[in-house]
Design a protein around this motif. Structure first.
Motif, mmCIF file in Angstrom:
data_model
loop_
_atom_site.group_PDB
_atom_site.id
_atom_site.type_symbol
_atom_site.label_atom_id
_atom_site.label_comp_id
_atom_site.label_asym_id
_atom_site.label_seq_id
_atom_site.Cartn_x
_atom_site.Cartn_y
_atom_site.Cartn_z
ATOM 1 N N LYS A 46 0.818 -1.202 0.000
ATOM 2 C CA LYS A 46 0.000 0.000 0.000
ATOM 3 C C LYS A 46 0.850 1.249 0.000
ATOM 4 C CE LYS A 46 -4.315 -1.328 2.146
ATOM 5 N NZ LYS A 46 -4.898 -1.604 3.442
ATOM 6 N N ARG A 47 1.963 1.195 0.711
ATOM 7 C CA ARG A 47 2.768 2.397 0.869
ATOM 8 C C ARG A 47 4.226 2.049 0.679
ATOM 9 N NH1 ARG A 47 -0.786 2.298 5.886
ATOM 10 N NH2 ARG A 47 0.156 0.260 5.746
ATOM 11 N N TYR A 54 5.571 -0.216 7.143
ATOM 12 C CA TYR A 54 5.972 -1.031 8.297
ATOM 13 C C TYR A 54 5.558 -2.485 8.090
ATOM 14 C CZ TYR A 54 7.277 -1.272 13.311
ATOM 15 O OH TYR A 54 7.882 -1.510 14.516
ATOM 16 N N ASN A 55 5.291 -2.866 6.853
ATOM 17 C CA ASN A 55 4.846 -4.231 6.598
ATOM 18 C C ASN A 55 5.915 -5.004 5.850
ATOM 19 O OD1 ASN A 55 2.394 -4.089 7.768
ATOM 20 N ND2 ASN A 55 1.305 -3.504 5.899
ATOM 21 N N HIS A 183 1.914 10.286 9.172
ATOM 22 C CA HIS A 183 1.484 9.036 9.811
ATOM 23 C C HIS A 183 2.624 8.081 10.119
ATOM 24 C CE1 HIS A 183 -2.365 10.534 8.600
ATOM 25 N NE2 HIS A 183 -2.109 10.352 7.329
ATOM 26 N N SER A 184 3.730 8.586 10.600
ATOM 27 C CA SER A 184 4.822 7.665 10.928
ATOM 28 C C SER A 184 4.426 6.767 12.091
ATOM 29 C CB SER A 184 6.070 8.450 11.317
ATOM 30 O OG SER A 184 6.975 7.574 11.944
ATOM 31 N N PRO A 185 4.576 5.461 11.948
ATOM 32 C CA PRO A 185 4.172 4.555 13.030
ATOM 33 C C PRO A 185 5.148 4.569 14.208
ATOM 34 C CG PRO A 185 5.051 3.306 11.200
ATOM 35 C CD PRO A 185 5.015 4.736 10.759
ATOM 36 N N ASN A 280 4.549 7.473 -1.956
ATOM 37 C CA ASN A 280 4.010 6.130 -1.780
ATOM 38 C C ASN A 280 4.186 5.261 -3.007
ATOM 39 O OD1 ASN A 280 3.057 5.712 0.770
ATOM 40 N ND2 ASN A 280 1.245 6.967 0.419
ATOM 41 N N TRP A 570 3.640 -11.831 17.202
ATOM 42 C CA TRP A 570 4.575 -10.716 17.227
ATOM 43 C C TRP A 570 5.800 -11.077 16.392
ATOM 44 C CZ3 TRP A 570 4.885 -5.769 18.029
ATOM 45 C CH2 TRP A 570 6.133 -5.161 18.187
ATOM 46 N N ASN A 571 6.191 -10.131 15.588
ATOM 47 C CA ASN A 571 7.352 -10.322 14.734
ATOM 48 C C ASN A 571 8.403 -9.313 15.187
ATOM 49 O OD1 ASN A 571 8.951 -11.142 12.721
ATOM 50 N ND2 ASN A 571 7.657 -10.379 11.055
ATOM 51 N N ALA A 572 9.587 -9.795 15.527
ATOM 52 C CA ALA A 572 10.576 -8.894 16.122
ATOM 53 C C ALA A 572 11.018 -7.824 15.136
ATOM 54 C CB ALA A 572 11.780 -9.687 16.592
ATOM 55 N N ASP A 573 11.221 -6.625 15.676
ATOM 56 C CA ASP A 573 11.770 -5.547 14.865
ATOM 57 C C ASP A 573 13.281 -5.677 14.760
ATOM 58 O OD1 ASP A 573 9.452 -4.030 14.289
ATOM 59 O OD2 ASP A 573 9.395 -3.427 16.384
ATOM 60 N N MET C 50 -2.306 9.299 15.970
ATOM 61 C CA MET C 50 -2.175 8.887 14.580
ATOM 62 C C MET C 50 -3.550 8.757 13.935
ATOM 63 S SD MET C 50 0.786 6.079 15.089
ATOM 64 C CE MET C 50 0.645 5.329 13.499
ATOM 65 N N ALA C 98 -5.292 3.432 -0.161
ATOM 66 C CA ALA C 98 -3.881 3.291 -0.482
ATOM 67 C C ALA C 98 -3.388 4.509 -1.256
ATOM 68 C CB ALA C 98 -3.647 2.024 -1.288
#
Lengths: 725, 455, 324
Positions: A46-47, A54-55, A183-185, A280, A570-573, C50, C98
């Protein structure tokens, strides 16, 4: 009639012996013979803007395009960072409140400062934003709507140019992160650490709002963050509050990719958004590849960046090779200039079935293994290791596996009146349920053995995870003759009775214990999964009510702590235990943070929290290990989670796909890989010869029925004529 | 002790059945309608399909009686415990529910379909096909089949005799002869043959299901025959209850639009044009999403997963009903317009006969054939639609037994090598027979009732 | 005639407003803007700040139907519903979640959708009519009866079975065509041939039955008898008289479908990975992208209404008895 049959036979004779061209090639047949990688994506990213992305599926693309200061070494294990656009690893110094330089172990540390020295030979990809006229102003900086009329893609701009990477580009990226509208996560997280970021963010957000209203562009060069200083063209310093050793890992993430101001201004021009020319969709980076085509409905194409700086395939000395357990052929390209692959074509494949079939036909160079395909692909050999089935190995397919730094767990909401709380009986209820969940069976049925039953939150390969008896959860397992054995259901039943629910019947109310399980079950496989889950509770006589919703609503419920039992992952960063243990830190509990926290089971144990505060700032050492073990013992006893499993990722690659080595932390791995295109062409031809017999039979049938119909018609015509007369 | 607990859909099914019986009694008094039905059943295809449909209906009804069986209570002071809800069908197939295997096995197989890891006493791990737990160990397929078929034959003979006695009383044997010669007024011979075939096949499957998994097992070892039979209820319910919901709306709105005209007509026309111009799947998808939210916000509406999925089915039926009344309403409006122009109706109006009387006496009877045709036509469409909706993800609850869910899962299974074909095959056969029978029957009804189809 | 068309178009406007209202209500009942924000931001930790920023960015922070803070007429107009609907009426579909331009996307995806839908429609029309003529030619014979039963059988199989079977046979086992995918231009024929064949086959049952009944109505008309009495061959009778006179009901029945071809086929496209509007819709439903769903519903309704108008027009053009 006879002629036709004869011709069909001739046709057959001609076609059969020839190794004809394949009919079912879904790709450009010329590109198959070149250094082109064919890959797939199941969801359009998407981005591609590094400030929000972040995906995993987004990082798989932008990882090839953007270059943060650091990267993970492709081959070394355990995972190790190395400089990417820097000359060396960042220098770290500590200061006290007065700004005096202090020692690493000093108690008065108030700030830590990272100094980044950039390489001088790093250049961006060619892009119209960099084009400047004789006066040095941007050539495409003030485009009118008419000028944009004929522009559809970036290629429609006549001129393109490049420029060198500078330290201010990294500073620019951090400033972009601060703008709330982007929109920074990680902004709220980073604002806790980077000096001055919080104040800067509040300020710049207001300015951005104002500029949006007056339709002006926002040029972030005019504003500065107190803690981020550009010392020279190629030197940058970042100041952090206190001590936060994990910060270095963040510097390898794409939030810290350089952003050239020219491009930012370029994309802010009016009319660009309507053409899908935005951050994007059209990234601008210094990486080994650049994005040529981005059609989220069909395909994305990456091409090798001609401006890419000199980077070589990593070489390891013998000792490193042995400790990282690396096969020798992975080092055959050591020292060669990257990248090898010239073009990558990602095609949209939403369904796993066509993807798998195309991989088997040779049209994708690599594939994951879905659970449906598993027993077709993998066998377990005598030594217990996974091996390819003979069908696959005959095709020359290679299996690569690694345990992911992830955990999937089933959590109890500790705020729940029934399953939550820290009383002895609540603890025993949770322990009983933990024992009853037969993770080994789960992994066997639903994961095809592609996972390891977890003993605590920390995944294998991360500091703090131990194998063997020491790393065993003694509440759920027993250590019997060198093996981990799940405690029997009788133990669980006893615990349940002690908790006040003999045979699952509450002693207080006399009713059967009924628990609610929230799930996101919409797929075809989920029914079996839910049945299995119910069975696990039924073993204890507990009735499980499953409430399945879409992921959105599920998240919402969890954030409002409106759940009882639920599953999550949970997936580690980054490869540090802190990144797992903070999921159980009281300060991160959902109920304490108004839904923003990451600790969704609301576990709060003061002792655990105190230890967490300590290990957070320690570097890896036996002392840290010891403290982590203490924390693990605490959570195993309290059992806020049923530990679940750590997934193993298996990937299959064809023989012609070289230098593939799974690396769970690094995303920019494409540049290391290579393709033997000649072999690929040969094999594809061999595997895809069309089967002609059915076609011939079909044509024959058609001809015959035509013949009979004709005959039938003649008879009928005669009959009608007779009748009319 | 047994406690009868009916689900919402159970109640609706039984209401529908009683309504049908009542309706049958009403029409049996009208010689004209009776004659029409007689004509319908003159065709042996119609007779056979009706038998098949009744067979399916029988399973639906079996599966629509839910009970709770008493459990032995563990303590003195605790109240009486009941098991989870079971339908009659569940009780008949309780051996199949209990005997779940570990994973896939082919029809009549004795071993699992896929290899698993086995650690032998030497600590070596190998891959082999594990034997199934709940299949007959000795090779007695043939003898058991013969017994089963014989039982089936006797059973169907018994059923046929009962039917004959009920129809003819003493003259049953004479009638029997007539039927066998094919001289009866209706093609009873076909009906009896179909019945015998169905009963024999089913008893064969049922008796063998004690010693084999006759249609194989699915991913978690569930019996596919049981799944397929449980899915009958879902399919049939969606087919018939949707029309039950949709009929009153369509009839009331269609008739009043045609009869009253003016602004009523305008509003109703506006309503159905608007609704029908929205692409159906999107409307249903949106409806289903709303339903999910509502159910999530009201977890107290249902206690068990079964009740939950039942409620979801009910809502799905309502949504399908709401979205599918427009076509019928349009037809009814046009027909009502036509009828109200006919002389005797205008005359009745002129004499001051009340509107309700006109509707009851003149309009409804003349609309019956349209309603009937559209009901039977919609039935098969709805059964097929269930599968597609499940594929899109807006169908019945994923925990529910349905052909749509079976097909959906089978898609993954077909990609395996070797293919796991039996789930898809069973869903295909069960669904195909039902829809085929419905289609053939509706064809016949259309032929007889539709005045345009005189040829 | 033109006055009539104009009237019909004007009549379409309240219908489209109704359609908008329904979709709007349904979607905001399900999806509060907060939900959407969370789904779209999709990060591991979504903070309330956010979410607020996202809503403000998208304009979803306005009131749904009634803005109590505004004055006068703005109470109604400065709302999410009116703002969004007005945009739709000018065919400005806005941006997807998107951040893609939906209008541009729809234009792009119409091609692939038509590439499947149009040939399927044409080939099905031709095959069904020829098969129906064949059956009429042999009417009453054993061939006719058995083919009719076959037709019912074809109708009674769920379309999903045809797709699954087609993919297994033609792609997986016989290597005739790629399993899925799409490519614009002539090179793409290998991708669309299988979906087209399956689409045609799945529709044969109902199609042939419908056309057959139309032709049977014609065959007993007087002019056909006269033609036959003149000694014309059965084939000529069929093709010249029956087909020509049957064209009117066929045309008027078929016209309504043509505009909706643009919408593509949901199932076919998602099974075969065709980047058309059908798969676009399914993806939007699954990811709950309200902007896209709204645009597709609107588009679908417009096309449907166009279809209705076209039907009326074709009646007047081809049937002199109908006057508007």
């Amino acid at each position: 009639m006879k002629m036709i049959i004869l011709k069909v036979f001739l046709f057959m004779m001609i076609l059969e012996p020839l190794p004809a061209d394949v009919w079912n090639n879904p790709h450009d047949s010329e590109k198959i013979a070149t250094q082109t990688l064919f890959s797939a994506f199941s969801m359009p990213p998407k981005r591609l803007d590094p400030v929000v992305s972040y995906n995993a599926n987004e990082w798989a693309i932008i990882g090839q395009i953007y270059e943060p200061p650091l990267q993970y070494n492709y081959l070394k294990r355990p995972y190790a960072l190395e400089a990417l656009t820097l000359k060396e690893m960042p220098a770290l110094t500590y200061y006290d409140l007065e700004g005096r330089l202090v020692d690493e172990n000093d108690a008065h540390i108030a700030f830590s400062e990272y100094r980044l020295r950039l390489r001088e030979d790093v250049k961006y990809q060619d892009h119209p934003a960099f084009v400047k006229d004789a006066n040095g102003t941007l050539f495409y900086g003030k485009l009118s709507e008419e000028a944009l009329e004929n522009i559809q893609t970036l290629d429609d701009f006549e001129k393109q140019a490049t420029r060198h990477l500078t330290a201010s580009d990294y500073a620019y990226a951090i400033k972009r992160m601060a703008v709330r509208q982007n929109h920074s996560p990680i902004l709220d997280n980073m604002a806790e650490y980077i000096v001055g970021l919080k104040a800067f963010s509040q300020n710049i957000t207001k300015i951005a709002e104002e500029k949006k209203r007056t339709k002006e562009v926002l040029d972030l060069r005019a504003y500065n963050i107190a803690g981020v200083k550009v010392l020279s063209d190629h030197t940058l310093s970042i100041r952090i509050k206190g001590k936060y050793p994990q910060f270095i890992y963040w510097l390898s993430m794409y939030f810290f990719s350089p952003i050239p101001w020219e491009a930012d201004l370029f994309y802010q021009q009016k009319g660009m958004k309507g053409k899908n020319l935005t951050w994007n969709w059209s990234p601008v980076g210094t990486g080994a590849y650049y994005l040529v085509k981005n059609d989220p409905s069909r395909e994305m194409v990456l091409k090798a960046n001609p401006n890419f700086h000199d980077e070589r395939y990593p070489s390891l000395n013998e000792e490193e090779r042995n400790s990282s357990n690396i096969p020798r052929e992975l080092l055959s390209d050591a020292g060669k200039k990257l990248p090898f692959i010239k073009e990558v074509i990602y095609t949209l494949e939403k369904e796993s079935i066509p993807l798998w079939n195309k991989f088997l036909q040779g049209y994708y160079d690599a594939s994951g293994i879905s659970s449906e395909a598993f027993d077709q692909a993998v066998q377990i050999s005598a030594s217990g290791t996974m091996d390819l089935s003979s069908e696959m190995s005959q095709k020359g397919i290679v299996l690569k596996g690694s345990v992911q730094p992830s955990i999937f767990y089933m959590a109890f909401n500790m705020e729940d009146p029934v399953v939550g709380g820290y009383s002895e009986s609540a603890k025993k209820l949770r322990q009983a349920i933990s024992i009853a969940q037969n993770q080994e069976e789960y992994i066997s049925i639903f994961m095809n053995e592609r996972g390891i039953a977890a003993q605590g939150p920390i995944a294998p390969g991360i500091f703090g995870h131990l194998d063997g008896e020491k790393g065993t959860d003694k509440v759920v397992y027993e250590w019997k003759s060198g093996k981990r054995v799940r405690k029997s259901i009788e133990v669980a039943k006893r615990l349940l009775a002690e908790a006040g629910y003999p045979e699952g019947i509450s002693m207080k109310t006399g009713k059967q214990l009924k628990l609610h399980y929230d799930a996101t079950a919409t797929g075809p496989d989920d029914r079996a999964l839910m049945d299995w889950r119910r069975k696990q509770f039924a073993k204890l006589g507990i009735q499980l009510v499953i409430r399945s919703t879409d992921y959105n609503r599920f998240q919402d419920k969890v954030r409002k702590a409106k759940v009882q039992i639920f599953s999550w992952g949970w997936n580690a960063d980054y490869p540090d235990p802190e990144n797992f243990l903070f999921l159980l830190y009281g300060g991160n509990a959902v109920v304490n943070t108004n839904g923003a926290g990451i600790n969704s089971s609301n576990y709060q144990n003061p002792e655990f929290d105190k230890l967490f505060d300590e290990i957070k700032i320690m570097s890896n050492s036996p002392q840290r290990q010891e403290k982590i073990q203490k924390m693990l013992t605490l959570v195993r006893e309290d059992a806020p989670w049923v530990w679940g499993f750590h997934p193993k990722s298996l990937a299959l690659t064809h023989l012609w796909f070289k230098n593939v080595f799974p690396n769970a932390m690094a995303n920019n791995t494409l540049k290391y890989k290579r393709i033997d295109a000649k072999l690929r062409v040969e094999k594809q031809k061999e595997w895809n010869q069309p089967v002609l017999l059915p076609l011939v039979l079909f044509v024959l049938l058609l001809v015959l029925s035509g013949y009979f119909l004709h005959k039938l018609y003649l008879n009928r015509q005669k009959a009608v004529i007779k009748q009319e007369r | 002790m047994i406690m009868l607990t009916l689900l919402w859909t159970d109640i609706m099914v039984w209401i529908l059945i009683f309504a049908l019986i009542a309706w049958g009694w009403v029409i049996s008094r009208s010689p004209q309608v009776k004659k029409q039905w007689h004509t319908i059943f003159k065709s042996s295809i119609a007779m056979a399909s009706a038998t098949v449909l009744l067979f399916y209906l029988f399973f639906t009804l079996l599966d629509s009686v839910h009970l709770r069986l008493a459990k032995t209570s563990p303590g003195q002071n605790t109240e009486q415990q009941y098991s989870e809800m079971l339908s009659l069908l569940d009780i008949i197939f309780s051996h199949n529910i209990k005997n779940t295997e570990r994973t896939y096995s082919a029809p009549f197989a004795t071993h699992e379909y896929v290899k698993s890891i086995v650690i032998d006493e030497n600590g070596l791990t190998t891959q082999k096909h594990l034997p199934l737990k709940y299949v007959s160990k000795d090779d007695d397929l043939l003898s058991k089949s013969i017994v089963a078929l014989a039982v089936g034959f006797v059973l169907s003979l018994f059923l046929i005799l009962i039917h004959l006695f009920w129809r003819k009383g003493r003259g049953a044997f004479v009638a029997m002869k007539k039927v066998l010669k094919g001289e009866a007024d209706l093609p009873w011979r076909t009906a009896y043959l179909t019945l015998t075939f169905l009963v024999m096949t089913f008893t064969w499957l049922y008796i063998l299901s004690y010693s084999y998994h006759v249609l194989g097992t699915d991913k978690v070892g569930g019996d596919v025959l049981y799944h397929s039979l449980k899915s009958i209820r879902t399919g049939v319910l969606i087919g018939i209850l949707t029309t039950l919901i949709m009929l009153p709306v369509a009839v009331i709105l269609g008739v009043s639009a045609g009869l009253f005209g003016g602004w009523v007509d305008d509003v109703i026309q506006y309503l159905y044009t608007t609704l029908s111009s929205i692409p159906g799947v999107l409307l249903i998808a949106a409806g289903v999403l709303v339903m999910q939210v509502t159910m999530d916000n009201n977890p107290t509406w249902f206690e068990t997963t079964l009740e939950r999925s039942d409620l979801r089915l009910l809502f799905l039926i309502v949504i399908l009903g709401v979205t599918s009344w427009t076509g019928l309403a349009r037809l009814l409006r046009a027909e009502t317009l036509k009828i109200s122009q006919i002389e005797f109706v205008t005359a009745a109006k002129a004499f001051g006969v009340g509107k309700w009387t006109i509707i009851r006496r003149h309009i409804i009877p003349n609309l019956m054939h349209i309603i009937l045709i559209s009901v039977v036509l919609d039935f098969s469409g709805l059964v097929l639609a269930e599968a597609v909706l499940s594929y899109v993800g807006v169908g019945v609850d994923p925990t529910m037994h349905s052909w749509g869910n079976m097909i959906n899962q089978a898609r993954l299974e077909m990609a395996r090598e070797p293919m796991v074909w039996w789930s898809l095959f069973s869903a295909f056969i069960f669904m195909f027979i039902l829809v085929l029978a419905a289609n053939l029957f509706s064809d016949r009804i259309q032929k007889v009732l539709d005045p345009r189809n005189d040829t | 005639m033109f006055a009539y068309i104009l009237k019909r178009i004007l009549y379409a406007i309240p219908i489209l407003i109704g359609v908008n209202l329904i979709t709007f209500m349904l979607f905001f009942m399900v999806n509060t803007p907060d939900d959407m924000a969370r789904a779209q931001l999709g990060a591991k930790q979504v903070t309330p700040q956010m979410i607020e920023a996202w809503k403000a960015d998208k304009g979803y922070d306005k009131a749904l139907f009634l803005n109590k803070e505004a004055k006068g007429l703005e109470k109604v107009t400065d709302t999410l519903f009116v703002q969004e609907s007005m945009k739709l009426f000018s065919f400005d579909f806005g941006y997807s979640d998107a951040n893609r331009n939906i209008g541009a996307e729809i234009k792009e995806r119409m091609g692939p959708s038509l590439a499947i839908a149009l040939p399927t429609f044409m080939i099905a029309l031709i095959t069904n009519i020829s098969l129906a003529l064949l059956l009429v030619l042999f009417r009453g014979s054993a061939l006719d009866t058995s083919m009719m039963i076959v037709a019912v059988m074809i109708m009674s199989v769920s379309g999903l079975f045809y797709i699954i079977a087609g993919q297994v046979l033609f792609s997986k086992m016989w290597h005739w065509v790629p399993i899925s995918g799409y490519e614009p231009g002539w090179g793409g024929i290998k991708f669309i041939i299988l979906p087209i064949l399956i689409g045609v086959f799945a529709g044969i049952g109902s199609g042939v039955r419908w056309y057959r009944s139309i032709f049977l109505e014609q065959i007993n008309q007087d002019y056909v008898r006269t033609a036959r009495a003149k000694g014309l061959s059965e084939l000529k009778v069929l093709f010249v008289h029956v087909l020509r006179n049957g064209m009117l009901p066929i045309l008027t029945g078929v016209v309504v479908v043509i505009p909706t071809l643009f919408m593509g086929s949901l199932i076919m496209e998602s099974f075969f990975g065709i980047p058309g509007l059908g798969s676009y819709t399914i993806d939007a439903i699954n990811s709950q992208d309200f902007a896209i769903v709204k645009a597709m519903v609107f588009l679908g309704s417009v096309l449907y209404i166009i279809g209705l108008i076209l039907t009326d027009i074709s009646y007047t053009l081809f049937d002199p008895r109908v006057k508007l």
